[in-house]
Design a protein around this motif. Structure first.
Motif, PDB file in Angstrom:
ATOM      1  N   UNK A  38       5.780  11.017  -5.588  1.00 57.28           N
ATOM      2  CA  UNK A  38       4.963   9.810  -5.596  1.00 57.28           C
ATOM      3  C   UNK A  38       4.241   9.688  -4.263  1.00 57.28           C
ATOM      4  N   UNK A  39       2.964  10.042  -4.259  1.00 60.71           N
ATOM      5  CA  UNK A  39       2.189   9.996  -3.025  1.00 60.71           C
ATOM      6  C   UNK A  39       2.033   8.571  -2.512  1.00 60.71           C
ATOM      7  N   UNK A  40       2.074   7.588  -3.419  1.00 61.71           N
ATOM      8  CA  UNK A  40       1.933   6.188  -3.000  1.00 61.71           C
ATOM      9  C   UNK A  40       3.132   5.681  -2.219  1.00 61.71           C
ATOM     10  N   UNK A  41       4.204   6.473  -2.153  1.00 57.17           N
ATOM     11  CA  UNK A  41       5.376   6.072  -1.379  1.00 57.17           C
ATOM     12  C   UNK A  41       5.397   6.700   0.013  1.00 57.17           C
ATOM     13  N   UNK A  42       4.300   7.322   0.394  1.00 58.68           N
ATOM     14  CA  UNK A  42       4.160   7.816   1.767  1.00 58.68           C
ATOM     15  C   UNK A  42       3.714   6.659   2.660  1.00 58.68           C
ATOM     16  N   UNK A  43       3.955   6.792   3.951  1.00 57.08           N
ATOM     17  CA  UNK A  43       3.501   5.795   4.925  1.00 57.08           C
ATOM     18  C   UNK A  43       2.808   6.529   6.061  1.00 57.08           C
ATOM     19  N   UNK A  44       1.586   6.119   6.365  1.00 57.16           N
ATOM     20  CA  UNK A  44       0.846   6.676   7.496  1.00 57.16           C
ATOM     21  C   UNK A  44       0.779   5.597   8.564  1.00 57.16           C
ATOM     22  N   UNK A  45       1.381   5.866   9.713  1.00 58.12           N
ATOM     23  CA  UNK A  45       1.394   4.872  10.786  1.00 58.12           C
ATOM     24  C   UNK A  45       0.887   5.503  12.079  1.00 58.12           C
ATOM     25  N   UNK A  46       0.425   4.668  13.005  1.00 61.88           N
ATOM     26  CA  UNK A  46      -0.187   5.169  14.234  1.00 61.88           C
ATOM     27  C   UNK A  46       0.539   4.635  15.455  1.00 61.88           C
ATOM     28  N   UNK A 175       1.454   9.504  12.284  1.00 62.65           N
ATOM     29  CA  UNK A 175       2.654  10.048  11.666  1.00 62.65           C
ATOM     30  C   UNK A 175       2.663   9.780  10.167  1.00 62.65           C
ATOM     31  N   UNK A 176       2.923  10.820   9.415  1.00 65.25           N
ATOM     32  CA  UNK A 176       3.096  10.677   7.961  1.00 65.25           C
ATOM     33  C   UNK A 176       4.577  10.738   7.641  1.00 65.25           C
ATOM     34  N   UNK A 177       5.073   9.706   6.957  1.00 71.70           N
ATOM     35  CA  UNK A 177       6.460   9.686   6.479  1.00 71.70           C
ATOM     36  C   UNK A 177       6.465   9.743   4.966  1.00 71.70           C
ATOM     37  N   UNK A 178       7.316  10.590   4.422  1.00 68.44           N
ATOM     38  CA  UNK A 178       7.561  10.619   2.976  1.00 68.44           C
ATOM     39  C   UNK A 178       9.019  10.981   2.778  1.00 68.44           C
ATOM     40  N   UNK A 179       9.645  10.330   1.843  1.00 62.55           N
ATOM     41  CA  UNK A 179      11.077  10.502   1.639  1.00 62.55           C
ATOM     42  C   UNK A 179      11.483  11.963   1.449  1.00 62.55           C
ATOM     43  N   UNK A 184       5.401  14.346   9.619  1.00 61.71           N
ATOM     44  CA  UNK A 184       4.307  15.167  10.129  1.00 61.71           C
ATOM     45  C   UNK A 184       3.530  14.328  11.137  1.00 61.71           C
ATOM     46  N   UNK A 185       3.323  14.870  12.329  1.00 71.34           N
ATOM     47  CA  UNK A 185       2.595  14.150  13.373  1.00 71.34           C
ATOM     48  C   UNK A 185       1.311  14.901  13.732  1.00 71.34           C
ATOM     49  N   UNK A 186       0.225  14.143  13.903  1.00 76.97           N
ATOM     50  CA  UNK A 186      -1.060  14.723  14.297  1.00 76.97           C
ATOM     51  C   UNK A 186      -1.696  13.839  15.363  1.00 76.97           C
ATOM     52  N   UNK A 187      -2.455  14.478  16.259  1.00 79.34           N
ATOM     53  CA  UNK A 187      -3.161  13.756  17.311  1.00 79.34           C
ATOM     54  C   UNK A 187      -4.583  13.457  16.837  1.00 79.34           C
ATOM     55  N   UNK A 188      -5.075  12.280  17.213  1.00 81.50           N
ATOM     56  CA  UNK A 188      -6.389  11.852  16.717  1.00 81.50           C
ATOM     57  C   UNK A 188      -7.078  10.955  17.734  1.00 81.50           C
ATOM     58  N   UNK A 189      -8.402  11.105  17.846  1.00 77.76           N
ATOM     59  CA  UNK A 189      -9.210  10.225  18.693  1.00 77.76           C
ATOM     60  C   UNK A 189     -10.031   9.326  17.776  1.00 77.76           C
ATOM     61  N   UNK A 190      -9.893   8.023  17.954  1.00 83.60           N
ATOM     62  CA  UNK A 190     -10.648   7.049  17.172  1.00 83.60           C
ATOM     63  C   UNK A 190     -11.796   6.538  18.040  1.00 83.60           C
ATOM     64  N   UNK A 191     -13.016   6.605  17.509  1.00 84.63           N
ATOM     65  CA  UNK A 191     -14.193   6.161  18.244  1.00 84.63           C
ATOM     66  C   UNK A 191     -14.706   4.842  17.683  1.00 84.63           C
TER      67      UNK A 191
END
Length: 211
Positions: A38-46, A175-179, A184-191
């Motif tokens: 269930x992809x809808x049960x993932x959480x993407x947080x910053x 960070x992506x969390x899924x049960x 999974x962690x990724x670095x990102x620059x927000x403009x």
């Protein structure tokens, strides 16, 4: 001429002072409809890399940010995401006794009985962490509470698409969390005023069991 200059300056101020957006998709081996996931049960947080985390009291008001019901011996929903400093309200819609056991590390652990169709129980989560919620009466019952350090986060749609708006410009760890997978962690620059795409493709062969 003066009016044009004033309008131009206002527009420029809005653009350069605007927040950014992070959007993308979560897939499993390139697919967004993998059976059993269930992809809808993932959480993407910053998490900002430029500034220290906000004080717990200032992250958000101590209000109810999510509800979890106990229905047909199941926690509904299975996964919730809330900002630190807010609460979850627990309900029991079943005609039988349930137990709320929050396996916490950063927040106070709780272990409470909830009578059949009893009054809602509210618990505050002041600090960010991943909380496992179980029922000691019914061992098959399981839910997850993802307490996010930053108030900007998202849970994807059923097809894996997500969007996080209102993100201040800066450098972030996303960070992506899924049960069923390791984080999974990724670095990102927000403009300022821009939408940045960030996708996550998970490997089905790398699933884990968190219980």
């Amino acid at each position: 001429m003066k009016r044009f200059v004033v309008i131009s300056l206002l527009v420029a101020a809005r653009v350069f002072g605007a927040d950014g957006t992070i959007s993308g998709a979560v897939t499993i081996n390139g697919k967004n409809d993998m059976k059993g996931f269930k992809l809808q049960e993932a959480v993407i947080r910053i998490q900002s890399k430029d500034a220290p985390a906000a004080a717990e009291e200032s992250i958000g008001p101590k209000k109810v940010a999510a509800n979890i019901d106990q229905k047909d011996k199941t926690y509904v929903p299975h996964v919730v995401a809330i900002p630190a400093g807010t609460a979850v309200e627990f309900h029991n819609s079943d005609p039988e006794l349930h137990n709320l056991h929050g396996d916490c590390v950063e927040n106070p652990e709780f272990n409470l009985a909830q009578p059949p169709e009893g009054k809602p129980v509210k618990r505050l989560f002041a600090k960010p962490e991943v909380v496992k919620l179980i029922c000691n009466v019914h061992p098959d019952m399981l839910a997850w509470i993802i307490v996010c350090a930053d108030p900007h986060f998202a849970m994807p749609t059923t097809t894996g698409a997500y969007e996080i708006t209102g993100v201040p410009p800066g450098n972030y760890t996303v960070t992506l969390w899924h049960e069923k997978f390791e984080e999974v962690k990724k670095e990102l620059v927000v403009k300022a005023g821009e939408k940045t795409e960030l996708n996550f493709d998970l490997d089905r062969s790398a699933t884990i069991r968190r219980r």
